[in-house]
Structure formats: structure tokens, C-alpha cells
Scaffold this active site. Structure first.
Site, PDB file in Angstrom:
ATOM      1  CD  GLU A   1      56.029   1.626 -29.306  1.00  0.00           C
ATOM      2  OE1 GLU A   1      56.301   0.476 -29.719  1.00  0.00           O
ATOM      3  OE2 GLU A   1      55.992   1.927 -28.103  1.00  0.00           O
TER       4      GLU A   1
ATOM      5  CG  ASP B   1      53.951  -1.599 -31.144  1.00  0.00           C
ATOM      6  OD1 ASP B   1      52.838  -1.797 -30.654  1.00  0.00           O
ATOM      7  OD2 ASP B   1      54.981  -2.157 -30.746  1.00  0.00           O
TER       8      ASP B   1
ATOM      9  CG  HIS C   1      55.629  -6.127 -25.168  1.00  0.00           C
ATOM     10  ND1 HIS C   1      54.256  -6.046 -25.107  1.00  0.00           N
ATOM     11  CD2 HIS C   1      56.031  -5.071 -25.912  1.00  0.00           C
ATOM     12  CE1 HIS C   1      53.837  -4.991 -25.795  1.00  0.00           C
ATOM     13  NE2 HIS C   1      54.898  -4.379 -26.283  1.00  0.00           N
TER      14      HIS C   1
END
Length: 261
Positions: free
Chosen positions: A150, A176, A45
Site C-alpha cells: 500500500e 494508502d 484501524h
């Protein structure tokens, strides 16, 4: 190289880290200079790749903190590049099955135990490896894959994931997971908390270290969450991220100054 994350994971003492999402070595300096034990370079990310991550790892080394790298996907080439850059642990996202976990572990090991590509000219070996046998043995002990679980499928398959031979640790991703469960990012939801507790318990039962993210920037809530998970046997915590911690500090300063006028 920096501290050994495996040793930190094995220690029965509270260990704190965070995410590095801002590609600035000065921020890694600040993380190390202010009491954190490790940071995770976020190439999933964060807006940077392996070239920048290698320099961020140098900042971690200079401050004697452990460093890991989150790859963007469970890909042997991405994992190899991180390890070759001297970043000994990889956080592998979206691990949903034991097969996913086994692939991640295999990518950290040389043949005949795995499928990591071999090169005698990389930072992890001082850029010129003169004794391959010794280097390979050292890397086997030094490196590791951390499975980031996740999603709802990962939750369902957590027992098999945790019993994967050679897995360095399991990290649980509450945010998530909440999205995967249809709860729109509500990581505080009781169903998410219950799922996270089940996964932490499965890892504990399997003898696998747990890395627990704590997202809240509120110091009181953060301490409460750390205390809660510590009582369940978790000792390694990923506190916020560089962006969360900086944004929260800026907001606190600006609101305090406005109120003081």
C-alpha cells in the site's frame, strides 16, 4: 472453524468479502447471511483487539464464512495471537520489501520452518492439543500471510514481494497508496490505477492470488471496477467495509425520504 480462505483464493470464481471495523458479532452475522464469502477483522484501524476479534471469528464460523485478521504491524507476536485464536489468515500491512513478506510468512509457521510461538492450549487446536505433530501439519496447510502492499516503496518492490515463498496472497491498498504517492487519497487517480494494475500484473505473473479492495459505495461504479479487475484475472474482492456499506445505506434512506416529502 470457518471456510478455508486459501480454497476461496484458489477458486476461479468471484469471491466477495469486506472489512469488519465495528466490533459487533451481529454485523458479522449480517455479512455472512447476505452473500459475502469472507470478512477481514481490522485490528489495525478498528477499535478492538484480539479478545474481541476472537469472538467476531466465532460469528464468522457460525455463519460459515472465511475470516482473516489485519494485524496492526508486521509483528510475530501479533500474528501468533491471531493464529492461536483460530483466525487462520493474517493481513500484514505496509509490506514494502521481500524481506517484510518473508518475515510475515515465517511468523505463520512453526520451527524449523518459521518462528511462530508454540502452545498446546489455544483455540486453533481446540484448546488442548493432544497430537502436536498432526496439529502442526494441519496449521501449515490452513494458515497463511497476506501481504498488504500500500505504499510507493511497496509498488517499486512488488516483484520481489510476489515471489516470496509461502505467501498466501497479495492485497493491494489503493487508498494508502494514493496518500503515499502524494495524491491525498485520490484512489481513482490514473497514476494510482496504473500502479495498482502493475502490482496486480506482477502477482498474476508470479502465480500469487490478488485480493482487490473496491471502495466505491456506488453500485454501478463498484460493478464496473469488479468487472474491470475480473477481466485482468482478479477473482477476490474486498467490497467497502461494514462502516462504508452501513453509512451509504443510511444516507440513501435519509435522502430518499427527504426527496419524497
Amino acid at each position: 472453524m470457518s471456510q478455508n480462505l486459501k480454497a476461496l483464493l484458489a477458486a476461479q470464481e468471484t469471491t466477495l468479502g469486506t472489512w469488519t471495523q465495528i466490533p459487533a458479532p451481529e454485523l458479522v452475522d449480517l455479512i455472512g447471511l447476505n452473500g459475502f464469502n469472507f470478512t477481514i477483522l481490522d485490528c489495525q484501524h478498528g477499535p478492538f483487539g484480539i479478545e474481541t476479534a476472537e469472538n467476531l471469528a466465532r460469528a464468522a464460523d457460525a455463519n460459515d464464512i472465511a475470516v482473516a485478521l489485519r494485524v496492526s504491524r508486521n509483528d510475530p507476536v501479533e500474528i501468533m495471537k491471531a493464529l492461536d485464536a483460530g483466525i487462520p489468515h493474517v493481513v500484514v500491512p505496509n509490506v514494502e520489501t521481500a524481506e517484510d513478506a518473508a518475515q510475515a510468512v515465517a511468523a505463520t509457521r512453526f520451527a524449523p520452518d518459521g518462528l511462530r510461538g508454540a502452545c498446546p492450549c489455544c483455540r486453533s487446536g481446540g484448546h488442548f492439543i493432544r497430537n502436536w505433530d498432526a496439529y502442526a501439519r494441519t496449521e501449515q496447510d490452513r494458515t497463511g500471510a497476506i501481504a498488504l502492499v500500500e505504499t510507493a516503496p511497496g509498488h517499486r518492490n512488488i516483484a520481489g514481494i510476489c515471489t516470496t515463498p509461502g505467501l498466501a496472497a497479495v492485497m493491494i491498498g489503493p487508498f494508502d497508496l494514493s496518500v503515499s504517492m502524494g495524491l491525498n487519497g485520490d484512489w481513482r487517480h490514473r497514476d494510482v490505477a496504473a500502479a495498482v494494475a502493475e502490482m496486480a500484473g506482477a502477482a498474476h505473473d508470479a502465480g500469487v492470488p490478488v485480493m482487490m479492495p473496491v471502495f466505491s459505495p456506488d453500485p454501478v461504479e463498484c460493478r464496473d471496477l469488479v468487472d474491470r479487475w475480473r477481466s485482468a484475472g482478479v477473482t477476490t474482492f474486498v467490497i467497502g467495509s461494514d462502516k462504508i456499506l452501513i453509512a451509504d445505506a443510511l444516507a440513501r434512506w435519509s435522502s430518499d425520504l427527504v426527496r419524497s416529502q
